[in-house]
Motif scaffolding. Structure first.
Motif, short mmCIF file in Angstrom:
data_model
loop_
_atom_site.label_atom_id
_atom_site.label_comp_id
_atom_site.label_asym_id
_atom_site.label_seq_id
_atom_site.Cartn_x
_atom_site.Cartn_y
_atom_site.Cartn_z
N ARG A 265 1.02 1.79 2.05
CA ARG A 265 1.88 0.86 1.32
C ARG A 265 2.63 1.68 0.25
O ARG A 265 2.23 1.73 -0.90
CB ARG A 265 1.07 -0.27 0.67
N TYR A 341 4.61 -1.63 -3.32
CA TYR A 341 5.16 -2.14 -2.07
C TYR A 341 5.11 -3.66 -2.06
O TYR A 341 4.09 -4.27 -2.41
CB TYR A 341 4.37 -1.59 -0.88
N GLU A 343 4.16 -6.74 -0.78
CA GLU A 343 3.25 -7.23 0.25
C GLU A 343 3.76 -8.49 0.95
O GLU A 343 3.40 -8.77 2.10
CB GLU A 343 1.87 -7.52 -0.37
#
Length: 385
Positions: A265, A341, A343
């Motif tokens: 990520r 990142y 999600e």
């Protein structure tokens, strides 16, 4: 989707001839996307097989400059996988011989699934398997020309539309003619990239064939790939739009097939680093000006979900050179910080979706399934799709 209780092929042992595909993941050929630079960016995140953009057989035989440029592989690329578009058995035979005799490929994939109207309206791509005898002659010509020196696979769709499905018969023909493996995108040409991929069709083809079947369609995350294998029994997966702007998806896929729950990520600064790397490698191959223009389409995919102002997005979409890219990315990080990142975008489709559409076909194409005549004008002279 019906669940399959047994898996016919062990995904940990997928191989195309002497080429081990481990993990059992293939990067789908995508016109203008899967250049050498992007293949290298993806490859550094995980093993598997990374296929070139579509090369047209006629353009290869005629040795057009663009095609020969597209056939260049970086020394770090091994094995070298080339996808060929073909509508003429004689021309595909010559194209395969060139690839092998001149040591330009270690694996050849035949494109029988392109749904783009300019291809299907000439009888190519996803339209071609309807003409089963012509399909057979093309597969036979490619396999005989390869002579066992490199594996030959085929990628196809379910068919033209819901009323004209071809995948079970085409898969059987391909197997009879000595193909190494079959990849099935669980959509028809009419669906393009809309609706949901039909994983049940993939399962049906797995039950029908003895050669490995790879599944393609709606793999947005690594867990989707595992689900596809479990539900269909396929020997591996082909990943296309799910990796747009996400080369690190291949690390997730490698981890998932190894039984690990670890997932990548990247933060915004890490994504920016990958963008610079990707653009730099493109410049090495294409020259800075051309690479900068070609890279623009990747910007939105890389930055999807990150909180970046519309003004900076627009500037990044108009970069003139690598220095300009650096300046704009520095501004993004200065103004918006190193974000985690997003999600919330996990599992969401990437790339352009489409609705159901009528497939463009040559006049009278559906009338004679057993014609082996080469459709007029179908031998496209430009590679890349």
């Amino acid at each position: 989707m019906a669940s399959i209780t047994t898996t016919r092929t062990d995904p940990s042992r997928l191989a195309f001839g002497s080429i081990a595909v481990d993990p059992p993941v293939v990067l789908a050929p995508m016109a203008g996307i899967t250049t050498s630079a992007y293949r290298r960016v993806c490859r550094q995140y995980g093993a598997g097989l990374y296929v070139s953009e579509m090369i047209t057989s006629r353009a290869l035989v005629e040795r057009t400059p663009l095609t020969m440029e597209m056939l260049k592989f970086h020394p770090d690329e091994s094995p070298r996988s080339v996808q060929l578009y073909a509508t003429d058995p004689a021309i595909v035979t010559e194209a395969v011989r060139i690839l092998i005799d001149e040591d330009r490929a270690d694996h050849i994939d035949l494109n029988m699934g392109c749904p783009v109207p300019k291809v299907t309206k000439k009888g190519g791509g996803a339209a071609l398997p309807w003409r089963r005898e012509l399909f057979r002659r093309i597969i036979r010509g490619a396999v005989e020309a390869a002579g066992g020196r490199v594996p030959v696979t085929v990628k196809m769709r379910k068919g033209i539309d819901a009323e004209h499905l071809t995948y079970l018969e085409a898969g059987t023909i391909a197997q009879e003619e000595g193909i190494t493996a079959v990849a099935l995108h669980g959509r028809t040409a009419a669906q393009m990239y809309g609706d949901h991929a039909d994983w049940d069709a993939i399962a049906a083809l797995v039950r029908e064939l003895d050669v490995p079947v790879l599944g393609n369609g709606d793999i947005w995350e690594a867990d989707d790939a595992i689900r596809m294998v479990e539900q269909t029994g396929c020997a591996g997966v082909v990943v296309g739009r799910g990796c747009l702007g996400r080369p690190y998806l291949f690390a997730d896929l490698a981890n998932a097939f190894a039984g690990s729950t670890e997932r990548v990520r990247p933060s915004l600064s890490q994504v920016a680093h990958t963008m610079r790397q990707h653009a730099g490698w493109m410049a090495d191959d294409l020259g800075e000006q051309r690479a900068s223009r070609d890279f623009r389409k990747h910007v939105a995919w890389y930055l999807k979900g990150f909180r970046v102002g519309s003004d900076l997005r627009q500037r990044l979409g108009l970069i003139a050179d690598l220095a300009d890219l650096d300046r704009q990315l520095d501004l993004v990080l200065d103004q918006h910080g190193d974000q985690a990142y997003p999600e919330e975008i996990l599992g969401l489709p990437r790339g352009r979706g489409t609705g159901l559409r009528k497939v463009s076909l040559p006049e009278g194409w559906l009338a004679d399934r057993d014609s082996s005549a080469v459709p007029f004008g179908a031998e496209i002279g430009i590679s890349g799709g």
